[in-house]
Write an enzyme that holds these catalytic residues in place. Structure first.
Site, PDB file in Angstrom:
ATOM      1  N   GLY A  28       0.790  -1.420  -0.137  1.00  0.00           N
ATOM      2  CA  GLY A  28       0.080  -0.073  -0.091  1.00  0.00           C
ATOM      3  C   GLY A  28       0.898   1.286  -0.063  1.00  0.00           C
ATOM      4  O   GLY A  28       1.932   1.315   0.728  1.00  0.00           O
ATOM      5  N   VAL A  30       2.547   2.675  -2.595  1.00  0.00           N
ATOM      6  CA  VAL A  30       3.586   2.651  -3.509  1.00  0.00           C
ATOM      7  C   VAL A  30       3.435   3.371  -4.940  1.00  0.00           C
ATOM      8  O   VAL A  30       4.351   3.600  -5.625  1.00  0.00           O
ATOM      9  CB  VAL A  30       4.416   1.367  -3.594  1.00  0.00           C
ATOM     10  CG1 VAL A  30       4.784   0.806  -2.234  1.00  0.00           C
ATOM     11  CG2 VAL A  30       3.445   0.359  -4.201  1.00  0.00           C
ATOM     12  N   GLY A  31       2.009   3.693  -4.883  1.00  0.00           N
ATOM     13  CA  GLY A  31       1.788   4.298  -6.341  1.00  0.00           C
ATOM     14  C   GLY A  31       1.228   3.305  -7.321  1.00  0.00           C
ATOM     15  O   GLY A  31       1.198   3.486  -8.438  1.00  0.00           O
ATOM     16  N   LYS A  32       0.409   2.256  -6.932  1.00  0.00           N
ATOM     17  CA  LYS A  32       0.040   1.063  -7.678  1.00  0.00           C
ATOM     18  C   LYS A  32      -1.100   1.887  -8.732  1.00  0.00           C
ATOM     19  O   LYS A  32      -0.978   1.522  -9.803  1.00  0.00           O
ATOM     20  CB  LYS A  32      -0.890   0.138  -6.655  1.00  0.00           C
ATOM     21  CG  LYS A  32       0.201  -0.622  -6.113  1.00  0.00           C
ATOM     22  CD  LYS A  32      -0.503  -1.812  -5.284  1.00  0.00           C
ATOM     23  CE  LYS A  32      -1.513  -1.592  -4.547  1.00  0.00           C
ATOM     24  NZ  LYS A  32      -1.084  -0.591  -3.564  1.00  0.00           N
ATOM     25  N   THR A  34      -1.558   5.002  -9.706  1.00  0.00           N
ATOM     26  CA  THR A  34      -0.769   5.583 -10.889  1.00  0.00           C
ATOM     27  C   THR A  34      -0.006   4.979 -11.920  1.00  0.00           C
ATOM     28  O   THR A  34      -0.391   5.136 -13.072  1.00  0.00           O
ATOM     29  CB  THR A  34       0.061   6.652  -9.955  1.00  0.00           C
ATOM     30  OG1 THR A  34      -0.512   7.554  -9.396  1.00  0.00           O
ATOM     31  CG2 THR A  34       0.773   7.555 -11.252  1.00  0.00           C
ATOM     32  N   ASP A  56      -9.663  -2.776  -5.534  1.00  0.00           N
ATOM     33  CA  ASP A  56      -9.121  -2.170  -4.408  1.00  0.00           C
ATOM     34  C   ASP A  56     -10.441  -1.133  -3.764  1.00  0.00           C
ATOM     35  O   ASP A  56     -11.131  -0.336  -4.318  1.00  0.00           O
ATOM     36  CB  ASP A  56      -8.088  -0.989  -4.486  1.00  0.00           C
ATOM     37  CG  ASP A  56      -7.300  -0.506  -3.262  1.00  0.00           C
ATOM     38  OD1 ASP A  56      -8.031  -0.816  -2.255  1.00  0.00           O
ATOM     39  OD2 ASP A  56      -6.374   0.074  -3.286  1.00  0.00           O
ATOM     40  N   GLU A 226      12.821   0.945  -0.319  1.00  0.00           N
ATOM     41  CA  GLU A 226      12.691   0.979   1.070  1.00  0.00           C
ATOM     42  C   GLU A 226      12.654  -0.379   1.551  1.00  0.00           C
ATOM     43  O   GLU A 226      11.933  -1.257   0.591  1.00  0.00           O
ATOM     44  CB  GLU A 226      11.442   1.831   1.679  1.00  0.00           C
ATOM     45  CG  GLU A 226      11.883   3.280   1.422  1.00  0.00           C
ATOM     46  CD  GLU A 226      10.463   4.116   2.080  1.00  0.00           C
ATOM     47  OE1 GLU A 226       9.817   3.622   2.698  1.00  0.00           O
ATOM     48  OE2 GLU A 226      10.567   5.347   1.819  1.00  0.00           O
ATOM     49  N   ASN A 253       9.224   3.131  -7.870  1.00  0.00           N
ATOM     50  CA  ASN A 253       8.491   4.222  -7.820  1.00  0.00           C
ATOM     51  C   ASN A 253       9.143   5.191  -6.734  1.00  0.00           C
ATOM     52  O   ASN A 253       9.938   4.733  -5.922  1.00  0.00           O
ATOM     53  CB  ASN A 253       7.170   4.398  -7.598  1.00  0.00           C
ATOM     54  CG  ASN A 253       6.288   5.581  -8.090  1.00  0.00           C
ATOM     55  OD1 ASN A 253       6.873   6.304  -8.798  1.00  0.00           O
ATOM     56  ND2 ASN A 253       5.263   5.756  -7.753  1.00  0.00           N
TER      57      ASN A 253
END
EC number: 3.6.-.-
Length: 353
Positions: A28, A30-32, A34, A56, A226, A253
């Protein structure tokens, strides 16, 4: 280490014309959404028709395109062949249940099999989608845990079907008798749920075969550089291997690129941290297509912003090279101006002679 390796893009996905199903997932935040939206835009440029589906519960797809979507395919504004829909991954029990006293019994039966409600909802949605003629379907999935449950739906439904068959053989016409007691014989019988599952059986088997076919299905993992995201990505890749679902693309990303002009100690520290995990990504997934995307100062929302950002999915991002080119051009312009000034002064001296 990562900086020395060639940059990859998502061009391989666009080139694979046989792809029918493209899943986009990851941890969650991380920009899925987009990334899945832009991937759908890229696919729409080379496919006859593309459908993007959000599974989602947060439903960020409408926010990404700044357009309201529903559980029915809706044409995305600015496109003639890109459609979007948002579906609830949980079944609507009101549609499944009877009325009065029987809905409790029906709900108990449905809930007795873990995950059966989500599995049936997803299967019903796929059954609907397969009646439509889309060249490629992109799934904007929920965070990793929900996505893995979603991918288990064929096995869950098969298990549910076998359990209900067992119940039918053991209890015979008990449920029919109960439905008669409630005066609901036409609405509810012992084969109500069983019939619905059997009706989905062909869809289950066909989709399950397609999901395991690397020519038809692939999973794109989205992450950030990360530790927790790296951990989730590895977990996801391992689980996808168990499900026999192809995955060979990773999108990293929110990458901070090294910039000589950056003076902030915090940004420098974040860059060093990111570089450590970027190196680990490239070491772990040396046979994957890894696409790096820069961290932007603003959000990417709306069709125009998504289109503008899409070229970074197809062309490796090299800020240092771009900056060097600009600086080189600026130096050339400065030199030419000096030469022009010198020539003008020389001309004036000749004229005043």
């Amino acid at each position: 280490m990562a900086a020395d390796l060639p940059e990859a893009t998502v061009q391989n996905i666009l080139d694979q014309e046989s792809l029918k199903w493209v899943f986009v997932g990851g941890k969650g935040g991380v920009g899925k959404t987009t990334c899945s939206s832009i991937l759908a835009i890229c696919l729409a440029s080379v496919r006859s028709s593309v459908l993007i589906i959000s599974t989602d519960p947060a439903h960020n797809l409408s926010d990404a395109f700044q357009q309201r979507f529903t559980k029915s395919p809706t044409l995305v504004q600015g496109f003639s062949n890109l459609f979007a829909m948002e579906v609830d991954p949980t079944v609507e029990t009101d549609d499944m249940a009877g009325t009065d006293g029987m809905d409790g019994l029906f709900s108990d039966l449905a809930n007795a099999i873990p995950g059966i409600d989500e599995a049936m909802s997803f299967a019903e949605m796929l059954k609907l989608v397969q009646t439509m003629d889309y060249a490629t379907i992109v799934f904007d999935t929920a965070p990793t845990g929900h996505t893995l449950r979603l991918l288990q739906f064929p096995a869950t439904l098969e298990k549910g079907l076998s359990k209900l068959m067992s119940l039918k053989s053991r209890f015979g016409g008990l449920m029919t008798q109960m439905s008669r007691m409630f005066g609901m014989e036409d609405e509810f019988g012992e084969d109500a749920l069983l019939g619905r599952l059997e009706g989905l059986k062909d869809v289950i088997e066909q989709v399950n075969r397609q999901f395991k076919d690397p020519d038809m299905t692939t999973f794109v993992c989205v992450c950030i550089p990360e530790f927790l995201s790296l951990y989730e990505t590895e977990r996801l890749v391992q689980e996808l291997a168990k499900f026999e679902i192809d995955t060979h693309n990773i999108i990293i990303n929110q990458v901070l690129y090294d910039d000589e002009d950056v003076e902030s100690k915090l940004l420098r520290a974040r860059m060093r941290m990111q570089q450590k995990y970027l190196d680990q990504f490239y070491m772990l997934y040396d046979d994957f297509n890894i696409t790096k995307l820069p961290l932007l100062p603003e959000e990417v929302t709306g069709v125009e912003a998504l289109k503008a950002f899409s070229h970074k999915f197809l062309t490796p991002y090299h800020p240092t090279t771009s900056r060097s080119n600009v600086e080189e051009l600026e130096r050339k312009v400065h030199t030419l101006r000096l030469q022009l000034k010198t020539a003008e002064e020389e001309l004036e001296r000749v004229k005043s002679g």
